[in-house]
Design a protein around this motif. Structure first.
Motif, PDB file in Angstrom:
ATOM      1  N   ILE A 131       3.761  -9.420  -2.934  1.00 38.66           N
ATOM      2  CA  ILE A 131       3.381  -9.677  -1.544  1.00 38.66           C
ATOM      3  C   ILE A 131       4.608  -9.668  -0.635  1.00 38.66           C
ATOM      4  N   ARG A 134       4.977  -6.086   0.183  1.00 37.03           N
ATOM      5  CA  ARG A 134       4.029  -5.681   1.233  1.00 37.03           C
ATOM      6  C   ARG A 134       4.556  -6.094   2.605  1.00 37.03           C
ATOM      7  N   TYR A 241      -3.189 -13.399   3.892  1.00 34.83           N
ATOM      8  CA  TYR A 241      -2.333 -12.209   3.868  1.00 34.83           C
ATOM      9  C   TYR A 241      -2.443 -11.503   2.518  1.00 34.83           C
ATOM     10  N   VAL A 242      -2.500 -12.261   1.426  1.00 32.19           N
ATOM     11  CA  VAL A 242      -2.706 -11.656   0.110  1.00 32.19           C
ATOM     12  C   VAL A 242      -3.990 -10.832   0.116  1.00 32.19           C
ATOM     13  N   LEU A 246      -3.185  -6.851   0.415  1.00 29.75           N
ATOM     14  CA  LEU A 246      -3.074  -6.431  -0.988  1.00 29.75           C
ATOM     15  C   LEU A 246      -4.427  -6.261  -1.677  1.00 29.75           C
TER      16      LEU A 246
END
Length: 416
Positions: A131, A134, A241-242, A246
């Motif tokens: 992450i 990312r 956000y994960v 992702l």
């Protein structure tokens, strides 16, 4: 490997390190911490961990989830059966093999299935490295060499912590206090795991004991700090956000994550629950150099950086473990420590191998030269059937039915 609480970890015994509690924590928050501490202490006496994570919040996955594609194996069926049997006899919940762009083996045990949420433990640590990649690609973080204090601004004036780089959180060279034994609730290792404001405990109470970048020392605090870093860098909660950056781009299933209090900070170093196929997708992403179905999700060259060791630990990269030169026992602690080591009965059949490795011998083996990802999740095997980190990948690599002219694997170099 997850070493969640000072009471229950392996490794060197460190002096009991009391915290200086923040005056901003309420009496109710301290009472909740003490309740969690007692639950964990009682469980540790019985040889277990925290009985349950509370509270949990959802981690969103893809709305139109499709299972990974399947194909007939180009691996000897007997070898797959032997590997499956090895996993089944060692308290596994899932065993998956991905080869040549398709799933060639998928087995579940003990009532688990494709939707079963795997308690990740330290499988969560390579997720923190992914992450961060990312966030770098999306421009939220400049590079691995950006100071953490650019985000954890409480460290700006600290002569030591201000020199911790983002990469140091991922390769365990931050200089923060390593995991160890601590007896009481005042110990900062316990507070950094169980407190309902554990992130603030780590930021404000957790000591620096080595110069940043100078020494490898395993500490859950390093990975836990990724959550507040990501939140401050992106403006999103960590697990959101994960999901958005992702899991959804990967077409993966979501799950749940432990947050320290309702609406609070996610535990990034452990305690995210995701199905086995989601862990397989993370391995496949790294297998393919950070590209998923033609879309680059990680910066070019980032996976190479993840699987590059440091002088301080030749078997540790950024959240992942590296084959390196063969050693019979490799654990998460400083290489000089004898505790907590996992058996490697023989060198890996391919030196290209690297892996996720969490508590209970939960593993994701990734072998780019073989187009191979292997996932095993579950509980810690019984003492009379110990885990061998070499057996399954070697059984499978050695049984690939190779095409004419296809290169043979290059075994791991001897180191002992």
């Amino acid at each position: 490997m997850l070493l969640p609480l000072a009471l229950a970890v392996g490794g060197c015994a460190t002096p009991d390190t009391p915290a200086v509690p923040s005056p901003s924590f309420s009496a109710a928050e301290e009472a909740l911490y003490l309740k969690r501490f007692e639950l964990q202490r009682n469980a540790a006496i019985e040889g277990g961990g925290l009985p349950a994570y509370d509270p949990l919040e959802p981690v969103r996955g893809a709305e139109r989830y499709q299972p990974l594609p399947e194909a007939e194996p180009r691996i000897a069926r007997q070898a797959l059966a032997d590997a499956q049997r090895f996993a089944a006899e060692r308290k596994s919940s899932a065993f998956l093999v991905w080869h040549d762009g398709a799933l060639v083996k998928e087995s579940y045990f003990g009532g688990a299935d494709r939707d079963y949420l795997v308690n990740s433990k330290s499988l969560a640590k390579p997720l923190t490295a992914i992450i961060i990649g990312r966030a770098i690609l999306e421009g939220h973080i400049r590079s691995l060499d950006q100071p953490v204090a650019d985000f954890i601004t409480e460290w700006k004036g600290d002569p030591g912590k201000s020199r911790i780089l983002v990469r140091h959180l991922l390769d365990m060279r931050s200089g923060l206090l390593p995991q160890g034994f601590g007896s009481g609730p005042e110990n900062v290792l316990n507070r950094a795991y169980l407190h309902p404001r554990h992130d603030e405990v780590i930021i404000n109470e957790y000591p620096l004991v080595n110069d940043p970048g100078s020494r490898y020392e395993y500490a859950n605090a390093n990975s836990e700090l990724v959550a507040p870093l990501i939140e401050r860098a992106t403006g999103q909660r960590y697990h959101d956000y994960v999901s958005d950056a992702l899991l959804i781009p990967l077409g993966a299933q979501g799950g749940t994550v432990w947050v320290n209090r309702p609406g609070g900070m996610a535990h990034a170093g452990c305690c995210i629950q995701l199905p086995a196929q989601t862990w397989a997708r993370l391995g496949i992403l790294l297998l393919n150099d950070g590209i998923w179905k033609g879309q680059r999700l990680l910066p070019e060259g980032y996976v190479t950086k993840m699987r590059t060791s440091t002088a301080e630990n030749p078997h540790a990269g950024l959240g992942v473990w590296i084959a390196g030169n063969y050693i019979r026992g490799r654990g998460p602690l400083h290489p000089s420590m004898d505790a907590g080591k996992t058996l490697h009965s023989e060198p890996y059949a391919d030196r290209d191998l690297f892996l996720f490795d969490g508590n209970g011998s939960q593993v994701v083996y990734i072998v780019p030269s073989q187009g191979l990802v292997i996932v095993r999740t579950g509980d810690r095997p019984a003492k009379d059937k110990p885990w061998d980190n070499s057996y399954i990948p070697n059984k499978i690599i050695g049984s690939i039915e190779r095409m004419p002219g296809e290169a043979m694997p290059k075994p791991q170099a001897s180191g002992e």
